[in-house]
Every structure is written in structure tokens, then in C-alpha cells.
Design a protein around this motif. Structure first.
Motif, PDB file in Angstrom:
ATOM      1  N   GLN A 135      22.007 -43.285   3.525  1.00  0.00           N
ATOM      2  CA  GLN A 135      21.423 -43.641   3.171  1.00  0.00           C
ATOM      3  C   GLN A 135      22.223 -44.922   2.834  1.00  0.00           C
ATOM      4  O   GLN A 135      20.988 -46.324   2.381  1.00  0.00           O
ATOM      5  CB  GLN A 135      19.920 -44.000   1.413  1.00  0.00           C
ATOM      6  N   TYR A 179      19.776 -51.622  16.601  1.00  0.00           N
ATOM      7  CA  TYR A 179      18.736 -51.380  17.564  1.00  0.00           C
ATOM      8  C   TYR A 179      18.457 -50.633  18.298  1.00  0.00           C
ATOM      9  O   TYR A 179      19.634 -51.412  19.504  1.00  0.00           O
ATOM     10  CB  TYR A 179      17.527 -52.772  18.008  1.00  0.00           C
ATOM     11  N   ILE A 229      23.106 -46.776   6.889  1.00  0.00           N
ATOM     12  CA  ILE A 229      21.817 -46.825   7.439  1.00  0.00           C
ATOM     13  C   ILE A 229      20.218 -46.958   6.980  1.00  0.00           C
ATOM     14  O   ILE A 229      20.322 -46.588   5.540  1.00  0.00           O
ATOM     15  CB  ILE A 229      21.692 -46.176   8.535  1.00  0.00           C
ATOM     16  N   PRO A 230      19.639 -48.096   7.234  1.00  0.00           N
ATOM     17  CA  PRO A 230      18.515 -48.314   7.039  1.00  0.00           C
ATOM     18  C   PRO A 230      17.484 -47.533   6.570  1.00  0.00           C
ATOM     19  O   PRO A 230      15.890 -47.916   5.996  1.00  0.00           O
ATOM     20  CB  PRO A 230      17.677 -49.758   7.268  1.00  0.00           C
ATOM     21  N   HIS A 231      17.027 -46.264   7.487  1.00  0.00           N
ATOM     22  CA  HIS A 231      16.020 -45.063   7.765  1.00  0.00           C
ATOM     23  C   HIS A 231      16.010 -44.831   5.940  1.00  0.00           C
ATOM     24  O   HIS A 231      16.244 -44.828   5.570  1.00  0.00           O
ATOM     25  CB  HIS A 231      16.328 -44.780   8.915  1.00  0.00           C
ATOM     26  N   ALA A 239      24.085 -44.324  14.597  1.00  0.00           N
ATOM     27  CA  ALA A 239      23.691 -46.262  13.465  1.00  0.00           C
ATOM     28  C   ALA A 239      24.443 -45.651  12.625  1.00  0.00           C
ATOM     29  O   ALA A 239      25.398 -46.376  12.512  1.00  0.00           O
ATOM     30  CB  ALA A 239      22.878 -46.112  13.230  1.00  0.00           C
ATOM     31  N   LYS A 273      23.924 -54.042   8.176  1.00  0.00           N
ATOM     32  CA  LYS A 273      23.156 -54.049   9.425  1.00  0.00           C
ATOM     33  C   LYS A 273      22.704 -53.657  10.129  1.00  0.00           C
ATOM     34  O   LYS A 273      22.212 -52.538   9.333  1.00  0.00           O
ATOM     35  CB  LYS A 273      24.231 -55.102  10.685  1.00  0.00           C
ATOM     36  N   THR A 274      21.947 -53.713  11.619  1.00  0.00           N
ATOM     37  CA  THR A 274      20.846 -52.462  11.469  1.00  0.00           C
ATOM     38  C   THR A 274      21.070 -52.386  12.878  1.00  0.00           C
ATOM     39  O   THR A 274      22.079 -53.498  13.616  1.00  0.00           O
ATOM     40  CB  THR A 274      19.402 -53.110  11.949  1.00  0.00           C
ATOM     41  N   VAL A 314      23.282 -54.259  18.028  1.00  0.00           N
ATOM     42  CA  VAL A 314      23.672 -54.316  16.020  1.00  0.00           C
ATOM     43  C   VAL A 314      23.285 -55.746  16.092  1.00  0.00           C
ATOM     44  O   VAL A 314      23.652 -56.233  16.271  1.00  0.00           O
ATOM     45  CB  VAL A 314      24.874 -54.026  16.142  1.00  0.00           C
ATOM     46  N   ASN A 350      30.112 -53.660  10.103  1.00  0.00           N
ATOM     47  CA  ASN A 350      29.064 -53.584  10.625  1.00  0.00           C
ATOM     48  C   ASN A 350      28.254 -53.167   9.224  1.00  0.00           C
ATOM     49  O   ASN A 350      27.260 -53.060   9.397  1.00  0.00           O
ATOM     50  CB  ASN A 350      28.472 -52.884  11.888  1.00  0.00           C
ATOM     51  N   LEU A 357      27.686 -48.203  12.039  1.00  0.00           N
ATOM     52  CA  LEU A 357      27.231 -49.079  11.054  1.00  0.00           C
ATOM     53  C   LEU A 357      27.929 -48.707  10.315  1.00  0.00           C
ATOM     54  O   LEU A 357      28.022 -49.688   8.617  1.00  0.00           O
ATOM     55  CB  LEU A 357      25.776 -49.075  10.846  1.00  0.00           C
ATOM     56  N   GLN A 390      20.151 -42.118  15.208  1.00  0.00           N
ATOM     57  CA  GLN A 390      20.610 -42.385  13.489  1.00  0.00           C
ATOM     58  C   GLN A 390      21.740 -42.469  13.363  1.00  0.00           C
ATOM     59  O   GLN A 390      22.624 -42.509  13.066  1.00  0.00           O
ATOM     60  CB  GLN A 390      19.603 -41.408  12.844  1.00  0.00           C
TER      61      GLN A 390
END
Length: 142
Positions: A10, A86, A13-15, A71, A83-84, A141, A80, A75, A68
């Protein structure tokens, strides 16, 4: 090997629940690859409707879990952080088996191309050594 628990994932990554589909990362190398796992439980919300008589994890969620994992690899690179990543595209996607409650889903995404903020990951999901999904995932990114 570099292991990450859920709190460490967490931080990268932002999920978040209910859309964070990784339980832990077994190993990763920033900018190169990540190997993660999803322990599939009967209590997953999507099983209530997919399908009540024969619960199967939706294939698109397996692809998302692979993204994910990718990512995490992208990330976790110093440049990075915060950042997110996509989706930019999905190529060569093949669904080869079902993912059901009780499965331990192995998610491996290797970055095979990267130029600036765009790249491609080669992704394979497996259960007990059997490939259930494979795809090339393009990311951006931002």
C-alpha cells in the motif's frame, strides 16, 4: 528476495480494499519484475454474483491483479514513487483456466519494454504451476 507485506504494498501502489488484489509480494526488483500472490477466498465479494452455483474469479480481475503486480515493479522505482500506473492496453491475452475459492494465485509480471512513462509487462498468472492467464500489459505512469 525482497518480500512485501500488505502495508508495504500500500505504500507503493494506490489500490485499496476492495480493489487491492495482492496479498503479498514474494519477490521484486524495481523496474524489472514482481512476483505476488492473491489467496482467493470464498468471501470475495465478486463470488456472490459470478457465479452463485459455481464461483469463478472473473478473468478481468485476474488481469487487474497482474497489472497491480507490474505496478509494484514500476512504482517501486525511486523516480516513480507516489505516482500511478494506468492501463495503456492489453495484448495477447489468453484465459487458460479457472480461478476458484481456495486457490493461491501466483502473479508474475516482468517489464520487457520501457521508454519514458510508457512500458510493457509480460504477465502470467498461475495456480499450482498451471497457467490460467497470460498477457502483455501496456502501462503509462502519470
Amino acid at each position: 528476495m525482497k518480500h512485501l507485506d500488505i502495508k508495504q504494498i500500500q505504500q507503493i501502489i494506490p489500490h485499496r480494499h476492495p480493489f487491492l488484489l495482492l496479498d503479498y509480494v514474494e519477490d521484486y526488483e524495481p523496474g524489472q519484475y514482481a512476483i505476488a500472490y492473491k489467496c482467493v477466498s470464498y468471501r470475495e465479494e465478486f463470488f456472490a454474483g459470478h457465479f452463485p452455483q459455481e464461483p469463478v474469479m472473473p478473468g478481468v480481475l485476474t488481469v487487474e491483479a497482474l497489472a497491480q503486480a507490474g505496478a509494484v515493479a514500476i512504482l517501486s522505482m525511486e523516480e516513480n514513487k507516489g505516482k500511478t500506473a494506468y492501463f495503456g492496453g492489453i495484448q495477447k491475452c489468453k484465459f487458460r483456466g479457472k480461478v476458484v475459492p481456495g486457490d493461491k494465485l501466483r502473479l508474475e509480471t516482468r517489464i520487457i519494454k520501457s521508454k519514458g512513462p510508457v512500458g510493457v509487462g509480460e504477465a502470467v498468472a498461475s495456480v499450482d504451476g498451471k497457467v490460467v492467464v497470460s498477457a502483455e500489459l501496456t502501462f503509462m505512469v502519470g
